[in-house]
Design a protein around this motif. Structure first.
Motif, short mmCIF file in Angstrom:
data_model
loop_
_atom_site.label_atom_id
_atom_site.label_comp_id
_atom_site.label_asym_id
_atom_site.label_seq_id
_atom_site.Cartn_x
_atom_site.Cartn_y
_atom_site.Cartn_z
N SER A 189 0.84 -1.32 -0.01
CA SER A 189 -0.02 -0.17 0.25
C SER A 189 1.06 1.13 0.01
CB SER A 189 -0.86 -0.05 1.27
OG SER A 189 -0.14 0.01 2.38
N LEU A 190 0.35 2.28 -0.12
CA LEU A 190 1.07 3.64 -0.35
C LEU A 190 1.78 3.77 1.31
CD1 LEU A 190 -1.26 5.95 -2.37
CD2 LEU A 190 0.92 5.11 -2.89
N VAL A 208 4.91 6.91 -7.03
CA VAL A 208 3.77 6.29 -7.76
C VAL A 208 3.15 6.82 -8.84
CG1 VAL A 208 1.70 5.02 -7.21
CG2 VAL A 208 3.62 4.54 -5.70
N ARG A 209 2.88 8.04 -8.73
CA ARG A 209 2.24 8.68 -9.86
C ARG A 209 3.16 8.90 -10.97
NH1 ARG A 209 -1.40 13.13 -8.07
NH2 ARG A 209 -3.28 11.99 -7.23
N ILE A 210 4.52 8.89 -10.68
CA ILE A 210 5.52 9.00 -11.86
C ILE A 210 5.36 7.52 -12.60
CG2 ILE A 210 7.89 8.82 -12.35
CD1 ILE A 210 8.37 10.73 -9.93
N LEU A 211 5.41 6.56 -11.88
CA LEU A 211 5.30 5.10 -12.46
C LEU A 211 4.19 4.93 -12.99
CD1 LEU A 211 7.54 3.20 -9.77
CD2 LEU A 211 8.34 4.26 -11.95
N ALA A 212 2.89 5.43 -12.47
CA ALA A 212 1.60 5.02 -13.00
C ALA A 212 1.52 5.64 -14.28
CB ALA A 212 0.59 5.62 -11.89
N LYS A 218 0.19 0.04 -11.56
CA LYS A 218 -1.05 0.49 -11.36
C LYS A 218 -1.72 0.47 -9.69
CE LYS A 218 -2.16 -4.35 -12.65
NZ LYS A 218 -2.50 -5.04 -13.56
N VAL A 219 -2.60 1.13 -9.60
CA VAL A 219 -3.03 1.33 -7.95
C VAL A 219 -4.60 0.78 -7.98
CG1 VAL A 219 -3.65 2.83 -6.20
CG2 VAL A 219 -1.61 3.46 -7.68
N ARG A 220 -4.84 -0.15 -7.11
CA ARG A 220 -6.01 -0.54 -7.19
C ARG A 220 -6.63 -0.18 -5.76
NH1 ARG A 220 -4.67 -7.12 -8.56
NH2 ARG A 220 -3.81 -6.61 -10.55
N ARG A 221 -8.05 0.20 -5.72
CA ARG A 221 -8.69 0.53 -4.53
C ARG A 221 -9.43 -0.59 -3.81
NH1 ARG A 221 -6.43 5.42 -4.55
NH2 ARG A 221 -6.83 6.54 -6.73
N GLY A 226 -3.97 -1.89 -3.54
CA GLY A 226 -2.36 -1.11 -3.20
C GLY A 226 -1.80 -0.97 -4.57
N VAL A 227 -0.57 -1.06 -4.53
CA VAL A 227 0.12 -0.66 -5.59
C VAL A 227 0.65 -2.03 -6.15
CG1 VAL A 227 2.12 0.74 -6.53
CG2 VAL A 227 0.76 1.51 -4.85
#
Length: 381
Positions: A189-190, A208-212, A218-221, A226-227
């Motif tokens: 998780s973040l 994470v924004r840079i890699l996304a 990808k980030v899952r809710r 998690g990431v």
């Protein structure tokens, strides 16, 4: 620069299609990624500036705060289209990069792992080398350099924590993903990432924004969220290739000529390697074209149709080059926000021939069919 007041529907459509080809879909973007697309579009269509792009300029142009500007600048650096320089007299800031041939090829080779893909190189050379024999320009040299790549990837230097925490963390996460054979690894998780690497939650979010943005994670809710590592993998190399083609002033006509050869080769490879599952995915994409409620929606669905063919062709180097050339064309040539109905009908008719060829129902004139697709698009997209 080109702020919100200078945008128009044609530029917005170009970015949407560019994103669809680069990322293979067009999800809703974060604000920072959307601004990064705007800046990259400006870079592709303007001479190299003689002054840096500062974060204060980005803030003023797009009316956003420091946090979004910082994320945008990191995304553009990760894409390889901007690089920071220190200096006085107004020379410090972010400068547009003009990637060299060696840098462009090395980035693509690294992400595609060409040092482990000799059969892919030989196959791509079979389809493309003859058509390049009479060409001597920046585009043909890039393709030839990729086809004859024989190097071994150099070990990446350890990132320096003192430079920038978000970039440092993004590089560490990228290294963790690179050494794993699992395409869907869980990075935490973040809050876990923040704790594990000893950084603030804000730094973890920015990394994470840079890699996304590059479709590396990808980030899952939700409860099981998690990431996670993403299966994409060539986002940065495609942006670097696009910057190379733009700064070398490779014409869209030259891009389209080589793209014709690549698409023809991939269609033939897909025909040779067709599977029931692959054909069903291609047929489904074609049905989406048929069911589109207007010409623009049909044209947008066509990119999914071609992507499914490329997946069945199973040559990642040819697929990469097709995406690089198509995205460069879209970002620089798009003249219309809409695809007229007559162009869409021609696109659908030519795609029927391609589908027949893949089904082996008849020996369709495949070179002419895929050329018809490109001609249907060229006056608009």
């Amino acid at each position: 620069m080109t702020g919100p007041g200078f945008d128009n529907p044609q530029r917005a459509r170009a970015r949407e299609l560019f994103r669809r080809v680069i990322n293979e879909h067009a999800d809703a973007l974060s604000n920072s990624s959307s601004i990064a697309d705007r800046v990259e579009q400006w870079i592709c269509n303007a001479p190299l500036p003689h002054r840096p792009i500062t974060e204060s300029v980005l803030s003023k142009e797009f009316g956003v705060g420091r946090r979004i500007v910082r994320q945008t600048s990191r995304i553009l650096q990760q894409r390889g289209v901007l690089a920071p320089r220190r200096g006085g007299n107004g020379l410090g800031g972010l400068w547009v990069t003009a990637p060299s041939l060696g840098e462009t090829v090395a980035k693509a080779a690294d992400e595609l792992r060409l040092d482990q893909a000799h059969n892919v190189l030989n196959e791509a050379a079979h389809w493309l080398a003859p058509s390049l024999a009479s060409r001597n320009d920046a585009l043909s040299e890039m393709v030839r350099s990729l086809l004859r790549f024989q190097g071994v990837r150099d070990a990446m230097p350890a990132p320096d924590r003192s430079d920038n925490l978000a970039e440092w963390l993004a590089n560490l996460l990228l290294g963790k993903i690179s050494v794993s054979q699992d395409r869907d690894i869980f990075l935490g998780s973040l809050s876990d990432i923040s704790s594990d690497y000893g950084v603030s939650l804000e730094v973890a979010v920015e990394a994470v924004r840079i890699l996304a943005d590059a479709r590396i994670v990808k980030v899952r809710r939700g409860r099981a969220g998690g990431v996670f590592a993403s299966a994409s993998g060539t986002g940065c190399a495609l942006h670097v290739a696009n910057a190379y083609l733009a700064t070398q002033r490779v014409s869209t006509a030259d891009c389209r000529e080589v793209l014709d050869q690549i698409n023809t080769g991939m269609i033939e490879l897909a025909r040779q390697r067709r599977t029931l599952e692959g054909l069903n995915r291609i047929r489904y994409a074609f049905v989406q074209m048929q069911q589109a409620n207007n010409g623009t929606a049909l044209g947008t669905a066509w990119y999914s149709f071609i992507r499914e063919i490329a997946d069945m062709a199973a040559n990642p180097l040819m697929h990469f080059m097709a995406r690089a050339l198509a995205s460069s064309i879209l970002m620089r040539r798009t003249r219309s926000a809409a695809l007229p109905d007559d162009a869409a009908r021609e696109l659908l008719s030519a795609s029927v021939q391609i589908l027949d060829h893949l089904d082996d129902a008849c020996q369709a004139p495949i070179v002419a069919a895929q050329s018809r697709c490109q001609k249907a698009l060229e006056n608009y997209w």
